[in-house]
Design a protein around this motif. Structure first.
Motif, PDB file in Angstrom:
ATOM      1  N   ARG A  72    -106.799  66.189   0.545  1.00 49.19           N
ATOM      2  CA  ARG A  72    -106.643  67.639   0.432  1.00 49.19           C
ATOM      3  C   ARG A  72    -107.955  68.351   0.737  1.00 49.19           C
ATOM      4  N   LEU A  73    -109.057  67.887   0.104  1.00 48.79           N
ATOM      5  CA  LEU A  73    -110.353  68.514   0.366  1.00 48.79           C
ATOM      6  C   LEU A  73    -110.759  68.315   1.826  1.00 48.79           C
ATOM      7  N   ASN A  74    -110.539  67.118   2.336  1.00 50.83           N
ATOM      8  CA  ASN A  74    -110.900  66.854   3.726  1.00 50.83           C
ATOM      9  C   ASN A  74    -110.146  67.772   4.687  1.00 50.83           C
ATOM     10  N   ASN A  75    -108.863  68.023   4.386  1.00 48.71           N
ATOM     11  CA  ASN A  75    -108.068  68.887   5.262  1.00 48.71           C
ATOM     12  C   ASN A  75    -108.583  70.329   5.238  1.00 48.71           C
ATOM     13  N   VAL A  76    -108.993  70.790   4.046  1.00 51.91           N
ATOM     14  CA  VAL A  76    -109.534  72.146   3.936  1.00 51.91           C
ATOM     15  C   VAL A  76    -110.847  72.263   4.707  1.00 51.91           C
ATOM     16  N   LEU A  77    -111.745  71.293   4.483  1.00 52.88           N
ATOM     17  CA  LEU A  77    -113.048  71.348   5.136  1.00 52.88           C
ATOM     18  C   LEU A  77    -112.935  71.147   6.645  1.00 52.88           C
ATOM     19  N   LYS A  78    -111.926  70.416   7.062  1.00 50.52           N
ATOM     20  CA  LYS A  78    -111.767  70.168   8.498  1.00 50.52           C
ATOM     21  C   LYS A  78    -111.533  71.458   9.272  1.00 50.52           C
ATOM     22  N   THR A  79    -110.882  72.414   8.628  1.00 55.64           N
ATOM     23  CA  THR A  79    -110.645  73.700   9.303  1.00 55.64           C
ATOM     24  C   THR A  79    -111.940  74.476   9.501  1.00 55.64           C
ATOM     25  N   MET A  80    -112.968  74.156   8.705  1.00 55.98           N
ATOM     26  CA  MET A  80    -114.235  74.890   8.780  1.00 55.98           C
ATOM     27  C   MET A  80    -115.332  74.123   9.520  1.00 55.98           C
ATOM     28  N   VAL A  81    -115.398  72.812   9.292  1.00 55.13           N
ATOM     29  CA  VAL A  81    -116.520  72.041   9.847  1.00 55.13           C
ATOM     30  C   VAL A  81    -116.043  70.839  10.658  1.00 55.13           C
ATOM     31  N   GLY A  82    -114.774  70.789  11.003  1.00 52.12           N
ATOM     32  CA  GLY A  82    -114.270  69.648  11.757  1.00 52.12           C
ATOM     33  C   GLY A  82    -114.294  68.379  10.919  1.00 52.12           C
ATOM     34  N   ASP A  83    -114.697  67.291  11.515  1.00 50.09           N
ATOM     35  CA  ASP A  83    -114.713  65.997  10.818  1.00 50.09           C
ATOM     36  C   ASP A  83    -116.064  65.685  10.192  1.00 50.09           C
ATOM     37  N   ARG A  84    -116.937  66.665  10.072  1.00 52.25           N
ATOM     38  CA  ARG A  84    -118.289  66.374   9.595  1.00 52.25           C
ATOM     39  C   ARG A  84    -118.326  65.896   8.141  1.00 52.25           C
ATOM     40  N   TRP A  85    -117.426  66.407   7.300  1.00 53.56           N
ATOM     41  CA  TRP A  85    -117.392  65.954   5.903  1.00 53.56           C
ATOM     42  C   TRP A  85    -116.945  64.494   5.836  1.00 53.56           C
ATOM     43  N   ARG A  86    -115.853  64.187   6.539  1.00 51.80           N
ATOM     44  CA  ARG A  86    -115.394  62.797   6.593  1.00 51.80           C
ATOM     45  C   ARG A  86    -116.485  61.879   7.138  1.00 51.80           C
ATOM     46  N   ASP A  87    -117.138  62.306   8.210  1.00 55.00           N
ATOM     47  CA  ASP A  87    -118.167  61.479   8.829  1.00 55.00           C
ATOM     48  C   ASP A  87    -119.336  61.240   7.873  1.00 55.00           C
ATOM     49  N   LEU A  88    -119.684  62.257   7.089  1.00 52.10           N
ATOM     50  CA  LEU A  88    -120.767  62.105   6.111  1.00 52.10           C
ATOM     51  C   LEU A  88    -120.420  61.039   5.077  1.00 52.10           C
ATOM     52  N   LEU A  89    -119.203  61.101   4.548  1.00 54.17           N
ATOM     53  CA  LEU A  89    -118.793  60.117   3.548  1.00 54.17           C
ATOM     54  C   LEU A  89    -118.700  58.723   4.145  1.00 54.17           C
ATOM     55  N   GLU A  90    -118.264  58.645   5.386  1.00 55.43           N
ATOM     56  CA  GLU A  90    -118.217  57.326   6.030  1.00 55.43           C
ATOM     57  C   GLU A  90    -119.624  56.752   6.198  1.00 55.43           C
ATOM     58  N   ARG A  91    -120.580  57.591   6.539  1.00 54.14           N
ATOM     59  CA  ARG A  91    -121.965  57.103   6.679  1.00 54.14           C
ATOM     60  C   ARG A  91    -122.531  56.634   5.354  1.00 54.14           C
ATOM     61  N   ARG A  92    -121.999  57.148   4.250  1.00 50.92           N
ATOM     62  CA  ARG A  92    -122.443  56.724   2.922  1.00 50.92           C
ATOM     63  C   ARG A  92    -121.681  55.491   2.431  1.00 50.92           C
ATOM     64  N   ASP A  93    -120.904  54.889   3.308  1.00 53.00           N
ATOM     65  CA  ASP A  93    -120.124  53.682   3.002  1.00 53.00           C
ATOM     66  C   ASP A  93    -119.038  53.928   1.955  1.00 53.00           C
ATOM     67  N   TRP A  94    -118.445  55.114   1.961  1.00 49.14           N
ATOM     68  CA  TRP A  94    -117.344  55.424   1.063  1.00 49.14           C
ATOM     69  C   TRP A  94    -116.000  55.002   1.645  1.00 49.14           C
ATOM     70  N   GLY A  95    -116.003  54.446   2.846  1.00 54.55           N
ATOM     71  CA  GLY A  95    -114.759  54.145   3.517  1.00 54.55           C
ATOM     72  C   GLY A  95    -114.012  52.961   2.932  1.00 54.55           C
ATOM     73  N   TRP A  96    -112.695  53.059   2.962  1.00 49.57           N
ATOM     74  CA  TRP A  96    -111.815  51.939   2.600  1.00 49.57           C
ATOM     75  C   TRP A  96    -112.096  50.732   3.503  1.00 49.57           C
ATOM     76  N   THR A  97    -112.396  51.031   4.767  1.00 48.75           N
ATOM     77  CA  THR A  97    -112.528  49.994   5.790  1.00 48.75           C
ATOM     78  C   THR A  97    -113.981  49.787   6.192  1.00 48.75           C
ATOM     79  N   LEU A  98    -114.335  48.526   6.429  1.00 51.46           N
ATOM     80  CA  LEU A  98    -115.558  48.189   7.150  1.00 51.46           C
ATOM     81  C   LEU A  98    -115.158  47.800   8.564  1.00 51.46           C
ATOM     82  N   MET A  99    -115.849  48.364   9.556  1.00 59.84           N
ATOM     83  CA  MET A  99    -115.513  48.099  10.944  1.00 59.84           C
ATOM     84  C   MET A  99    -116.756  47.617  11.688  1.00 59.84           C
TER      85      MET A  99
END
Length: 259
Positions: free
Chosen positions: A224-251
């Motif tokens: 929900r938060l990601n969808n709200v922020l995506k309208t304002m900053v694109g995928d930058r919030w998601r990308d920030l959390l992924e860089r902090r290793d918050w992701g479900w997946t390791l790739m």
């Protein structure tokens, strides 16, 4: 999807990963994954898998080729294979024989092979790229699995691998216990790096799809938060959390050494 019962020599590691149970035979795994794939993948593909596919396809695009020999190990329902076909000839393998029979009818231009990956008569050095999404954690002998993938690749070939992030799943998520036939052997970033470096040069190792079910992270990583922020900053919030290793997946993107 997953395959490989635990040989005797793996018992010490199984004690460290108690969900990777030696009683899960190949047949019980086949039964489980036929049912799981039919219920969870044939009708829909979730956000976690879609994000894995996005990254795999982006990485493949950087190779600048459309004549690759590609094999997806643990392809499940085969849903990713038609997308991989943009880059060359595709083979998909999986333990789920019932599911692959339906996949072959759905995508006749893809070659599907059912069976235990460790026992399949696949030609060595026959592929430019191996793709494997969320299979590693369901393998008892992970070093042998990675070595088997390495043998399939030509010199300089690429492995694109996704696996569950043990740190996130154990510390931040509520995950039900494994079912009969479902091996579970998650790794963290350091373990994955070490595992891959035995056979490959690791070029990229990232996390994907922030997920949390506990504490403040549950809000910060929420869709929900990601969808709200995506309208304002694109995928930058998601990308920030992924860089902090918050992701479900390791790739990982890893390359077999040239001769």
């Amino acid at each position: 999807m997953a395959q490989g019962a635990a040989p005797k020599g793996q018992m010490a590691r199984l004690r460290r990963h108690p969900h990777a149970r030696p009683m899960d035979t190949i047949e019980s795994q086949r039964t489980f994954w036929n049912a799981w794939n039919a219920e969870n993948r044939e009708a829909r593909v979730g956000e976690i898998s879609r994000r894995q596919a996005e990254i795999v396809l982006d990485w493949l695009g950087t190779l600048g080729r459309d004549d690759l020999d590609i094999i997806e190990v643990g392809c499940g329902t085969g849903w990713l294979c038609p997308h991989l076909a943009r880059f060359g000839r595709v083979t998909g393998t999986d333990l789920s024989d019932d599911v692959l029979r339906r996949a072959q009818l759905r995508w006749p231009h893809i070659k599907f092979i059912a069976g235990d990956f460790a026992a399949l008569p696949l030609s060595e050095e026959a592929y430019d790229v191996v793709v494997s999404l969320e299979v590693l954690s369901h393998i008892a002998d992970q070093p042998a699995f990675i070595a088997g993938i390495m043998r399939l690749l030509r010199p300089g070939g690429i492995l694109l691998l996704a696996t569950q992030n043990r740190t996130v799943l154990t510390q931040r998520c509520h995950i039900p216990p494994p079912q009969p036939g479902q091996l579970r052997n998650w790794v963290d970033r350091n373990e994955l790096q070490k595992l891959l470096e035995a056979c490959f040069d690791v070029e990229r190792l990232v996390s994907a799809t922030p997920v949390a079910h506990r504490g403040l992270r549950r809000i910060l990583a929420s869709q929900r938060l990601n969808n709200v922020l995506k309208t304002m900053v694109g995928d930058r919030w998601r990308d920030l959390l992924e860089r902090r290793d918050w992701g479900w997946t390791l790739m990982a993107m890893a390359r077999k050494a040239e001769r």
